[in-house]
Design an enzyme around this catalytic site. Structure first.
Site, PDB file in Angstrom:
ATOM      1  N   ASN A 132       0.798  -1.231   0.000  1.00 26.23           N
ATOM      2  CA  ASN A 132       0.000   0.000   0.000  1.00 26.23           C
ATOM      3  C   ASN A 132       0.834   1.286   0.000  1.00 26.23           C
ATOM      4  O   ASN A 132       0.399   2.307  -0.510  1.00 26.23           O
ATOM      5  CB  ASN A 132      -1.052  -0.011   1.125  1.00 26.23           C
ATOM      6  CG  ASN A 132      -0.453  -0.016   2.498  1.00 26.23           C
ATOM      7  OD1 ASN A 132       0.720  -0.359   2.672  1.00 26.23           O
ATOM      8  ND2 ASN A 132      -1.239   0.351   3.491  1.00 26.23           N
ATOM      9  N   HIS A 156       8.970  -8.281  -0.615  1.00 30.86           N
ATOM     10  CA  HIS A 156       7.924  -7.282  -0.821  1.00 30.86           C
ATOM     11  C   HIS A 156       6.649  -7.986  -1.292  1.00 30.86           C
ATOM     12  O   HIS A 156       6.671  -9.169  -1.634  1.00 30.86           O
ATOM     13  CB  HIS A 156       8.403  -6.240  -1.845  1.00 30.86           C
ATOM     14  CG  HIS A 156       7.911  -4.858  -1.538  1.00 30.86           C
ATOM     15  ND1 HIS A 156       6.635  -4.614  -1.084  1.00 30.86           N
ATOM     16  CD2 HIS A 156       8.508  -3.641  -1.629  1.00 30.86           C
ATOM     17  CE1 HIS A 156       6.475  -3.305  -0.892  1.00 30.86           C
ATOM     18  NE2 HIS A 156       7.595  -2.694  -1.211  1.00 30.86           N
ATOM     19  N   GLY A 207       1.639  -5.864   7.527  1.00 31.23           N
ATOM     20  CA  GLY A 207       0.610  -6.468   6.686  1.00 31.23           C
ATOM     21  C   GLY A 207      -0.597  -6.850   7.508  1.00 31.23           C
ATOM     22  O   GLY A 207      -0.894  -6.219   8.528  1.00 31.23           O
ATOM     23  N   SER A 208      -1.266  -7.894   7.066  1.00 35.80           N
ATOM     24  CA  SER A 208      -2.526  -8.293   7.706  1.00 35.80           C
ATOM     25  C   SER A 208      -2.281  -9.082   8.991  1.00 35.80           C
ATOM     26  O   SER A 208      -1.179  -9.591   9.220  1.00 35.80           O
ATOM     27  CB  SER A 208      -3.329  -9.153   6.732  1.00 35.80           C
ATOM     28  OG  SER A 208      -2.578 -10.305   6.411  1.00 35.80           O
ATOM     29  N   GLU A 229       3.567  -4.819  12.350  1.00 30.43           N
ATOM     30  CA  GLU A 229       2.737  -3.628  12.091  1.00 30.43           C
ATOM     31  C   GLU A 229       1.535  -4.115  11.312  1.00 30.43           C
ATOM     32  O   GLU A 229       1.637  -4.383  10.118  1.00 30.43           O
ATOM     33  CB  GLU A 229       3.520  -2.605  11.262  1.00 30.43           C
ATOM     34  CG  GLU A 229       4.792  -2.097  11.902  1.00 30.43           C
ATOM     35  CD  GLU A 229       4.541  -1.139  13.046  1.00 30.43           C
ATOM     36  OE1 GLU A 229       3.372  -0.794  13.315  1.00 30.43           O
ATOM     37  OE2 GLU A 229       5.517  -0.764  13.708  1.00 30.43           O
ATOM     38  N   LEU A 230       0.400  -4.271  11.974  1.00 32.72           N
ATOM     39  CA  LEU A 230      -0.734  -4.941  11.319  1.00 32.72           C
ATOM     40  C   LEU A 230      -1.883  -3.975  11.042  1.00 32.72           C
ATOM     41  O   LEU A 230      -1.676  -2.777  10.959  1.00 32.72           O
ATOM     42  CB  LEU A 230      -1.173  -6.128  12.182  1.00 32.72           C
ATOM     43  CG  LEU A 230      -0.032  -7.078  12.568  1.00 32.72           C
ATOM     44  CD1 LEU A 230      -0.526  -8.201  13.452  1.00 32.72           C
ATOM     45  CD2 LEU A 230       0.666  -7.648  11.333  1.00 32.72           C
ATOM     46  N   CYS A 263      -3.379   1.591   6.782  1.00 31.25           N
ATOM     47  CA  CYS A 263      -3.622   0.944   8.073  1.00 31.25           C
ATOM     48  C   CYS A 263      -4.179   1.956   9.066  1.00 31.25           C
ATOM     49  O   CYS A 263      -5.024   1.619   9.891  1.00 31.25           O
ATOM     50  CB  CYS A 263      -2.339   0.316   8.591  1.00 31.25           C
ATOM     51  SG  CYS A 263      -0.949   1.426   8.549  1.00 31.25           S
ATOM     52  N   GLU A 361     -11.783  -4.508   9.727  1.00 32.44           N
ATOM     53  CA  GLU A 361     -11.070  -3.426   9.041  1.00 32.44           C
ATOM     54  C   GLU A 361     -11.622  -3.333   7.622  1.00 32.44           C
ATOM     55  O   GLU A 361     -11.674  -4.335   6.911  1.00 32.44           O
ATOM     56  CB  GLU A 361      -9.571  -3.754   8.990  1.00 32.44           C
ATOM     57  CG  GLU A 361      -8.773  -2.725   8.204  1.00 32.44           C
ATOM     58  CD  GLU A 361      -7.281  -3.054   8.124  1.00 32.44           C
ATOM     59  OE1 GLU A 361      -6.926  -4.241   8.011  1.00 32.44           O
ATOM     60  OE2 GLU A 361      -6.475  -2.109   8.168  1.00 32.44           O
TER      61      GLU A 361
HETATM   62  P1  NAP Z   1      -0.893  -9.163   3.527  1.00 30.86           P
HETATM   63  O1  NAP Z   1      -1.682 -10.019   2.643  1.00 30.86           O
HETATM   64  O2  NAP Z   1      -0.663  -9.601   4.908  1.00 30.86           O
HETATM   65  O3  NAP Z   1       0.502  -8.908   2.780  1.00 30.86           O
HETATM   66  C1  NAP Z   1       1.565  -8.220   3.383  1.00 30.86           C
HETATM   67  C2  NAP Z   1       2.861  -8.959   3.096  1.00 30.86           C
HETATM   68  O4  NAP Z   1       2.833 -10.232   3.753  1.00 30.86           O
HETATM   69  C3  NAP Z   1       3.073  -9.273   1.614  1.00 30.86           C
HETATM   70  O5  NAP Z   1       4.442  -9.202   1.314  1.00 30.86           O
HETATM   71  C4  NAP Z   1       2.566 -10.706   1.506  1.00 30.86           C
HETATM   72  O6  NAP Z   1       3.107 -11.402   0.410  1.00 30.86           O
HETATM   73  C5  NAP Z   1       3.072 -11.276   2.816  1.00 30.86           C
HETATM   74  N1  NAP Z   1       2.365 -12.464   3.276  1.00 30.86           N
HETATM   75  C6  NAP Z   1       1.026 -12.666   3.278  1.00 30.86           C
HETATM   76  N2  NAP Z   1       0.743 -13.875   3.815  1.00 30.86           N
HETATM   77  C7  NAP Z   1       1.914 -14.438   4.166  1.00 30.86           C
HETATM   78  C8  NAP Z   1       2.294 -15.682   4.741  1.00 30.86           C
HETATM   79  N3  NAP Z   1       1.389 -16.593   5.094  1.00 30.86           N
HETATM   80  N4  NAP Z   1       3.603 -15.942   4.926  1.00 30.86           N
HETATM   81  C9  NAP Z   1       4.523 -15.029   4.579  1.00 30.86           C
HETATM   82  N5  NAP Z   1       4.248 -13.844   4.022  1.00 30.86           N
HETATM   83  C10 NAP Z   1       2.957 -13.536   3.816  1.00 30.86           C
HETATM   84  O7  NAP Z   1      -1.476  -7.721   3.662  1.00 30.86           O
HETATM   85  P2  NAP Z   1      -2.378  -6.960   2.628  1.00 30.86           P
HETATM   86  O8  NAP Z   1      -3.758  -7.407   2.877  1.00 30.86           O
HETATM   87  O9  NAP Z   1      -1.834  -7.032   1.275  1.00 30.86           O
HETATM   88  O10 NAP Z   1      -2.123  -5.477   3.189  1.00 30.86           O
HETATM   89  C11 NAP Z   1      -3.029  -4.799   3.908  1.00 30.86           C
HETATM   90  C12 NAP Z   1      -2.933  -5.053   5.396  1.00 30.86           C
HETATM   91  O11 NAP Z   1      -1.717  -4.550   5.900  1.00 30.86           O
HETATM   92  C13 NAP Z   1      -4.029  -4.314   6.119  1.00 30.86           C
HETATM   93  O12 NAP Z   1      -4.508  -5.061   7.183  1.00 30.86           O
HETATM   94  C14 NAP Z   1      -3.313  -3.093   6.617  1.00 30.86           C
HETATM   95  O13 NAP Z   1      -3.937  -2.450   7.683  1.00 30.86           O
HETATM   96  C15 NAP Z   1      -1.980  -3.666   6.965  1.00 30.86           C
HETATM   97  N6  NAP Z   1      -0.975  -2.601   7.045  1.00 30.86           N
HETATM   98  C16 NAP Z   1      -0.469  -2.265   8.254  1.00 30.86           C
HETATM   99  C17 NAP Z   1       0.449  -1.236   8.363  1.00 30.86           C
HETATM  100  C18 NAP Z   1       1.024  -0.825   9.697  1.00 30.86           C
HETATM  101  O14 NAP Z   1       2.048  -0.179   9.711  1.00 30.86           O
HETATM  102  N7  NAP Z   1       0.432  -1.187  10.808  1.00 30.86           N
HETATM  103  C19 NAP Z   1       0.843  -0.551   7.218  1.00 30.86           C
HETATM  104  C20 NAP Z   1       0.299  -0.923   6.006  1.00 30.86           C
HETATM  105  C21 NAP Z   1      -0.603  -1.963   5.922  1.00 30.86           C
HETATM  106  P3  NAP Z   1       2.263 -11.617  -0.945  1.00 30.86           P
HETATM  107  O15 NAP Z   1       2.010 -10.293  -1.519  1.00 30.86           O
HETATM  108  O16 NAP Z   1       3.183 -12.447  -1.769  1.00 30.86           O
HETATM  109  O17 NAP Z   1       1.011 -12.335  -0.545  1.00 30.86           O
END
Ligand code: NAP
Length: 456
Positions: A132, A156, A207-208, A229-230, A263, A361
């Site tokens: 994002n 990434h 991430g999530s 950081e979720l 987030c 969320e």
């Molecule tokens: P996501 O699916 O969790 O992806 C984030 C990263 O994690 C990506 O590089 C993804 O790789 C990797 N990933 C996902 N599942 C994994 C697993 N089982 N094992 C290892 N790596 C894994 O997150 P998203 O849905 O794209 O992003 C949005 C989320 O991030 C929202 O919940 C948002 O609030 C949160 N976020 C938090 C912050 C903060 O600072 N607190 C900042 C920004 C976003 P792939 O792309 O290859 O799946």
């Protein structure tokens, strides 16, 4: 193909990238370890500073090129992409300049002899980053840690591979030695392998919640420190003495920035009864003014979501919220006639605590609107969430704002603004929003060995 650039504006695949194999991954881990052991940890702050400052300057020189890659891959409005590039460069510069002071040895007062705590790097760190804010997230992890003397490897998100490569090339061009910053196009199985590798000394994920739980469990199994950081569902509280126009303006930018995919977006708008009707009228009028279109075009004010899947998930959440009694005050549907994954700016109201949406969320331009009787009801509602990332309080009485801020169970609270991130401010949350901090003096200390040296 796992790593793929797809333009969210038209859904067209732009470029695909192969994942590396296990042998290549092993070579990269070896290069990173060699770099840490033989080069980077021994460099002076001034030497590391020169690399990061050059990277910041290169980023600024080519900001348009860097920004266009963000917009191409995840659909952000070009003006916001330029803003992200500027912030990322500022982060590189800030840690180049301030890391040495943050990590200065600390002399302790002890009844006998002499004692001090020195900060030393821990080794090779592994970061898993989201799409994002494709440069900002990486800069937030890499800049403080590189300045602390650690080397970093980054997996990434799979939809921003060109941004991932652009950042790696930037570090190379800035003079970082081979292995100091490594991009990894790897599978989830390989993520587990990297975390299990004894050469990896710390893991950071943004991430999530689902990804955080998996990665933190893998890190825990290997007895490695992690930071997470979720997600978040930040409350945006408007008290009875708030400046109404200012609150509306910030609610709109807080909810709609990055097409709502932040987030710390202002996801739950909580307004005290005395102002609720007037606030809602103005908020809705402003939300109706967005103009969808090509995010590369400066006239566009509403960008697509990052992918079709993201839109599908969000529409599913809205439908489910409505099935459980929520009322759609505006929007709620896909924008017809455009190829990209465009969501109408949406406001949902009448969300009871039994509605699943109440605890979810919403990662897109969907505001959950709540009316409450007074300040204490607002605080209670703000805290009735599994998340604890950020939040906002609007009031013209700053002392009252601070009092309310202290009662909110999150890592960050902003008085009279939506959430902002700045190089010098700590970023992170509590509860399901994760643990640990990035940025500031707190962030740079996460992956250093605070070593006691005692002289008898
Ligand atoms: P996501 O699916 O969790 O992806 C984030 C990263 O994690 C990506 O590089 C993804 O790789 C990797 N990933 C996902 N599942 C994994 C697993 N089982 N094992 C290892 N790596 C894994 O997150 P998203 O849905 O794209 O992003 C949005 C989320 O991030 C929202 O919940 C948002 O609030 C949160 N976020 C938090 C912050 C903060 O600072 N607190 C900042 C920004 C976003 P792939 O792309 O290859 O799946």
């Amino acid at each position: 193909m796992a790593y793929q650039s797809t333009n969210p504006y038209d859904g067209k695949v732009v470029k695909t990238f192969d994942e590396i194999n296990d042998r290549q991954l092993g070579e990269k881990l070896t290069a990173a370890t060699d770099c840490f052991d033989n080069v980077w940890r021994h460099q002076t702050f001034a030497e590391r500073r020169a690399v990061l400052a050059r990277a910041a300057a290169l980023m600024r020189d080519r900001s348009q090129e860097f920004a266009e890659l963000i917009t191409l891959e995840m659909g952000k409005l070009i003006a916001q992409s330029l803003g992200e590039v500027a912030l990322s460069a500022a982060i590189l510069d800030y840690y180049a300049e301030h890391a040495e002071a943050f990590l200065a040895p600390e002399k302790l007062t002890t009844p006998r002899g002499e004692a001090m705590v020195e900060s030393s790097p821990v080794g090779v760190l592994f970061g898993v980053e989201p799409w994002n804010y494709p440069y900002y997230q990486v800069a937030r992890f890499a800049a403080p840690n590189l300045m602390a003397g650690n080397v970093v490897m980054v997996k990434h998100a799979s939809n921003v591979p060109q941004c991932a490569l652009a950042f790696e090339r930037l570090m190379e061009e800035a003079g970082a030695p081979v292995g100091a910053y490594t991009n990894l196009f790897i599978s989830k199985d390989q993520v587990a392998q990297v975390i299990a590798d004894p050469r990896i000394r710390g893991v950071a994920l943004t991430g999530s919640e689902a990804a955080g739980a998996v990665v933190a469990a893998q890190a825990g199994k290997g007895l490695k420190k992690s930071t997470l950081e979720l997600g978040g569902s930040d409350a945006f509280i408007v008290l009875d003495d708030a400046d109404l126009d200012k609150a509306v303006k910030h609610a709109v930018s807080g909810r709609m920035g990055n097409s709502g995919q932040a987030c710390t977006a202002s996801k739950r708008i909580i307004v005290v009864e005395a102002l609720a009707e007037r606030f809602l009228q103005k908020f809705q009028a402003a939300m109706e003014g967005f103009k969808p279109g090509d995010p590369m075009d400066k006239q566009t004010t509403l960008a697509p979501l990052s992918s079709e899947q993201a839109l599908k998930t969000l529409l599913g959440q809205v439908d489910d919220a409505v099935c459980h009694g929520a009322r759609v005050l505006m929007g709620g549907k896909r924008i017809a006639g455009l190829a990209g994954a465009f969501m109408q700016p949406t406001i949902l109201a009448d969300l009871s605590s039994a509605n699943p949406a109440y605890r979810q969320e919403f990662f897109g331009p969907v505001a959950l609107f709540f009316r409450v009787a007074d300040e204490s009801a607002a605080v209670k509602l703000a805290n009735d969430s599994p998340f604890g990332l950020g939040g906002s309080v609007f009031t013209q009485d700053i002392e009252r704002g601070k009092r309310v801020a202290r009662q909110i169970d999150t890592g960050m609270v902003f008085i009279n603004s939506g959430a902002v991130s700045s190089p010098e401010l700590p970023f992170g949350g509590v509860k399901n929003s994760g643990y640990g901090r990035e940025l500031s003096g707190a962030g740079i200390q996460e992956f250093v060995n605070k070593k006691l040296i005692r002289v008898n």
